[in-house]
Design a protein around this motif. Structure first.
Motif, PDB file in Angstrom:
ATOM      1  N   UNK A 106       0.823  -1.208   0.000  1.00  0.00           N
ATOM      2  CA  UNK A 106       0.000   0.000   0.000  1.00  0.00           C
ATOM      3  C   UNK A 106       0.859   1.261   0.000  1.00  0.00           C
ATOM      4  N   UNK A 107       2.028   1.217   0.648  1.00  0.00           N
ATOM      5  CA  UNK A 107       2.949   2.356   0.615  1.00  0.00           C
ATOM      6  C   UNK A 107       3.506   2.539  -0.791  1.00  0.00           C
ATOM      7  N   UNK A 108       3.814   1.436  -1.446  1.00  0.00           N
ATOM      8  CA  UNK A 108       4.295   1.515  -2.824  1.00  0.00           C
ATOM      9  C   UNK A 108       3.238   2.154  -3.722  1.00  0.00           C
ATOM     10  N   UNK A 109       1.969   1.781  -3.517  1.00  0.00           N
ATOM     11  CA  UNK A 109       0.896   2.368  -4.312  1.00  0.00           C
ATOM     12  C   UNK A 109       0.789   3.862  -4.105  1.00  0.00           C
ATOM     13  N   UNK A 110       0.942   4.317  -2.850  1.00  0.00           N
ATOM     14  CA  UNK A 110       0.887   5.750  -2.564  1.00  0.00           C
ATOM     15  C   UNK A 110       2.054   6.474  -3.216  1.00  0.00           C
ATOM     16  N   UNK A 111       3.239   5.874  -3.140  1.00  0.00           N
ATOM     17  CA  UNK A 111       4.416   6.492  -3.746  1.00  0.00           C
ATOM     18  C   UNK A 111       4.260   6.614  -5.263  1.00  0.00           C
ATOM     19  N   UNK A 112       3.766   5.567  -5.892  1.00  0.00           N
ATOM     20  CA  UNK A 112       3.618   5.584  -7.344  1.00  0.00           C
ATOM     21  C   UNK A 112       2.571   6.588  -7.805  1.00  0.00           C
ATOM     22  N   UNK A 113       1.525   6.760  -7.022  1.00  0.00           N
ATOM     23  CA  UNK A 113       0.448   7.670  -7.429  1.00  0.00           C
ATOM     24  C   UNK A 113       0.629   9.081  -6.885  1.00  0.00           C
ATOM     25  N   UNK A 114       1.582   9.299  -5.978  1.00  0.00           N
ATOM     26  CA  UNK A 114       1.757  10.623  -5.362  1.00  0.00           C
ATOM     27  C   UNK A 114       2.126  11.680  -6.394  1.00  0.00           C
ATOM     28  N   UNK A 115       2.715  11.267  -7.508  1.00  0.00           N
ATOM     29  CA  UNK A 115       3.064  12.209  -8.568  1.00  0.00           C
ATOM     30  C   UNK A 115       1.826  12.928  -9.096  1.00  0.00           C
ATOM     31  N   UNK A 116       0.657  12.293  -8.967  1.00  0.00           N
ATOM     32  CA  UNK A 116      -0.585  12.860  -9.496  1.00  0.00           C
ATOM     33  C   UNK A 116      -1.465  13.491  -8.429  1.00  0.00           C
ATOM     34  N   UNK A 117      -1.035  13.466  -7.166  1.00  0.00           N
ATOM     35  CA  UNK A 117      -1.891  13.986  -6.102  1.00  0.00           C
ATOM     36  C   UNK A 117      -2.174  15.477  -6.257  1.00  0.00           C
ATOM     37  N   UNK A 441      -6.033   5.474  -8.927  1.00  0.00           N
ATOM     38  CA  UNK A 441      -5.937   4.086  -9.389  1.00  0.00           C
ATOM     39  C   UNK A 441      -4.761   3.313  -8.784  1.00  0.00           C
ATOM     40  N   UNK A 442      -3.500   3.830  -8.836  1.00  0.00           N
ATOM     41  CA  UNK A 442      -2.410   3.049  -8.243  1.00  0.00           C
ATOM     42  C   UNK A 442      -2.546   2.866  -6.736  1.00  0.00           C
ATOM     43  N   UNK A 443      -3.138   3.864  -6.058  1.00  0.00           N
ATOM     44  CA  UNK A 443      -3.342   3.730  -4.611  1.00  0.00           C
ATOM     45  C   UNK A 443      -4.314   2.608  -4.308  1.00  0.00           C
ATOM     46  N   UNK A 444      -5.409   2.550  -5.050  1.00  0.00           N
ATOM     47  CA  UNK A 444      -6.381   1.469  -4.864  1.00  0.00           C
ATOM     48  C   UNK A 444      -5.745   0.121  -5.202  1.00  0.00           C
ATOM     49  N   UNK A 445      -4.952   0.094  -6.270  1.00  0.00           N
ATOM     50  CA  UNK A 445      -4.286  -1.157  -6.640  1.00  0.00           C
ATOM     51  C   UNK A 445      -3.348  -1.627  -5.534  1.00  0.00           C
ATOM     52  N   UNK A 447      -3.635  -1.061  -2.384  1.00  0.00           N
ATOM     53  CA  UNK A 447      -4.446  -1.564  -1.273  1.00  0.00           C
ATOM     54  C   UNK A 447      -4.906  -2.997  -1.534  1.00  0.00           C
ATOM     55  N   UNK A 448      -5.381  -3.264  -2.739  1.00  0.00           N
ATOM     56  CA  UNK A 448      -5.838  -4.621  -3.078  1.00  0.00           C
ATOM     57  C   UNK A 448      -4.697  -5.633  -2.962  1.00  0.00           C
ATOM     58  N   UNK A 449      -3.530  -5.269  -3.497  1.00  0.00           N
ATOM     59  CA  UNK A 449      -2.402  -6.201  -3.499  1.00  0.00           C
ATOM     60  C   UNK A 449      -1.918  -6.463  -2.073  1.00  0.00           C
ATOM     61  N   UNK A 450      -2.008  -5.440  -1.208  1.00  0.00           N
ATOM     62  CA  UNK A 450      -1.558  -5.626   0.168  1.00  0.00           C
ATOM     63  C   UNK A 450      -2.455  -6.574   0.954  1.00  0.00           C
ATOM     64  N   UNK A 451      -3.731  -6.678   0.579  1.00  0.00           N
ATOM     65  CA  UNK A 451      -4.648  -7.569   1.284  1.00  0.00           C
ATOM     66  C   UNK A 451      -4.329  -9.029   0.987  1.00  0.00           C
TER      67      UNK A 451
END
Length: 495
Positions: A106-117, A441-445, A447-451
């Motif tokens: 989930x941290x990786x997802x936030x990092x990848x999508x943070x460019x678009x925040x 989208x990457x943040x949600x992805x 989260x799913x992968x972390x579960x």
């Protein structure tokens, strides 16, 4: 934004020399050795640099973390790398002494999508400021800020995740300044008959940058260590700044190196255009326009899928297919280079169908969108079930990218059909929704992968496909291709 009076005044500033070499002016119309084509090449390099900086974390993160390869992955294909080969690359990786971080998915997802925040707030202001103050300083400042921050990302990763996220957000806003502000420069530099040619040369740098960073990223990680991805491509961006500021001017009239013949040709060509429209916009009519909303929804839904693929293709190939970093970069680049080719072919096919009157324009837009969405989404859904075969998985990813590129000749350019008068503003507006999708989208992805790793990838692809198909249905119902009433009447009561 230029007005007709401004252009006529500029024409008047050019000396009317009766002895002007006509042959020189004719060569300015036909030749590629001109300052405007040089400007397109410089913008090509800027877009190349920006997209390498946008994509570098997607490939580097497979080497930055120690959790991308899940221990629960079973049924490894016999097509994958042999243990000896993998051990060799692991030893090379250890010798590079690059730090490795324990970041959860989930941290990786936030990092990848943070460019678009923060990026979804920037396109419209960036376009406005570039129009008022000139694109030279807006684009140049954005390129410089993004490049310098790229150099500091490895240090920020060592300091902590919070600082890395903050720098990525600022970097994303700076990149929007480049990608949006550059269109203002063609108002005074691109003759109408060459506008598509010049903007295509400039925009092609984005595809080249994405392709090259995916090809070279894995090799750099293994040979030198992942920090060098940021050092090298950040340095290239800084070098582009050294070219940009002394050689780029907002107006050919003020450029010290442009020839008199080329200057006359550009200014006289632009003087024939109707540039009387100012910044006033029919906001109420736009808000009530269902054809415009159909395009907005399509942008959001299609960029949801695109953002997921761009952010997670290297991670998926590295973790699920268990490819080493070198192979991961090469394999990740294949869908993008095929997609680049299919974008061009799709545009040629759409123009052919329209010019031969085989189909109406609205039918072409909806047909290309439907084929692009349905095929790309339909191919991604069964992807988790073919992971035991690397070749099958890659074939699916390449076909999905190829089919999705058809949307560039469909809904993604439909705003030019319904409101060409407001194309610049609408492009900025649509970029807002594309960045919004890229932030979510990457943040949600992640989260799913972390579960659950196995079911997580399946849910990521199912959700992306469902959103994409929902956007298609909305577009098929409300999409139009004729100029809307609010984009026709210049006497409209504006807000």
């Amino acid at each position: 934004m230029s007005t007709e009076a401004d252009i006529k005044a500029t024409v008047g500033d050019i000396p009317n020399d009766n002895n002007l070499n006509v042959t020189q002016e004719e060569s300015c119309k036909k030749g590629f050795c001109s300052m405007r084509h040089g400007l397109a090449l410089i913008l090509h390099l800027c877009n190349f640099s920006i997209y390498t900086q946008k994509m570098n974390l997607s490939i580097a993160i497979t080497a930055m973390v120690n959790t991308t390869v899940a221990s629960s992955q079973l049924n490894v294909s016999t097509e994958r790398s042999t243990p000896n080969s993998q051990d060799f690359w692991n030893e090379t990786f250890q010798e590079s002494k690059a730090p490795v971080y324990d970041w959860a998915p989930e941290i990786q997802g936030i990092l990848l999508s943070s460019l678009d925040y923060g990026s979804f707030l920037a396109p419209i202001p960036a376009g406005y400021v570039a129009g008022v103050f000139g694109a030279k300083y807006v684009v140049g400042a954005g390129l410089f800020i993004s490049s310098v921050l790229t150099l500091f990302l490895p240090l920020a990763a060592d300091t902590g995740v919070a600082l890395l996220i903050v720098l990525r957000i600022i970097q994303g806003i700076a990149q929007v300044m480049v990608l949006t502000g550059q269109f203002s420069i063609w108002v005074r530099w691109a003759p109408p008959s060459e506008r598509s040619q010049l903007t295509t040369i400039a925009a092609s740098g984005a595809m080249l940058g994405t392709f090259l960073v995916l090809i070279a990223g894995g090799l750099l990680c293994q040979a030198l260590g992942w920090p060098y991805i940021f050092y090298i491509f950040g340095g290239i961006g800084c070098a582009c700044c050294l070219i940009w500021f002394p050689l780029v001017y907002d107006d050919p009239q003020n450029h010290p190196f442009v020839s008199t013949g080329e200057k006359r040709y550009i200014v006289c060509s632009l003087a024939q255009e109707d540039c009387s429209l100012g910044w006033s916009l029919p906001i109420k009519a736009m808000v009530k326009s269902l054809p415009l909303w159909a395009i907005v929804v399509s942008y959001f839904c299609e960029y949801w899928l695109l953002s997921t693929i761009m952010a997670y293709t290297p991670t998926y190939i590295s973790s699920v297919l268990q490819a080493n970093l070198r192979d991961s970069g090469i394999l990740s680049a294949l869908p993008f280079v095929v997609g680049c080719i299919c974008i061009i072919l799709g545009g040629l096919l759409a123009d052919f169908l329209l010019s031969r009157k085989v189909l109406r324009l609205v039918t072409i837009r909806k047909l290309f969108t439907a084929v692009g969405v349905l095929v790309s989404s339909g191919i991604l859904v069964p992807l988790p079930w073919v992971r035991t075969s690397r070749s099958t998985t890659m074939a699916f990813l390449v076909l999905s990218s190829a089919s999705a590129s058809l949307c560039d000749s469909g809904a993604l350019i439909n705003f030019l059909d319904i409101a060409p008068r407001y194309a610049g503003f609408l492009k900025g507006l649509l970029q807002v929704f594309s960045y919004l999708a890229g932030g979510i989208a990457p943040t949600v992805a992640g989260f799913f992968i972390s579960q659950d790793t196995e079911s997580g990838w399946r849910n990521v692809f199912l959700l992306a496909a469902a959103i994409n198909v929902a956007g298609l249905l909305f577009y098929l119902i409300f999409g139009r291709a004729e100029v809307q009433d609010w984009a026709k009447d210049p006497t409209f009561t504006y807000l």
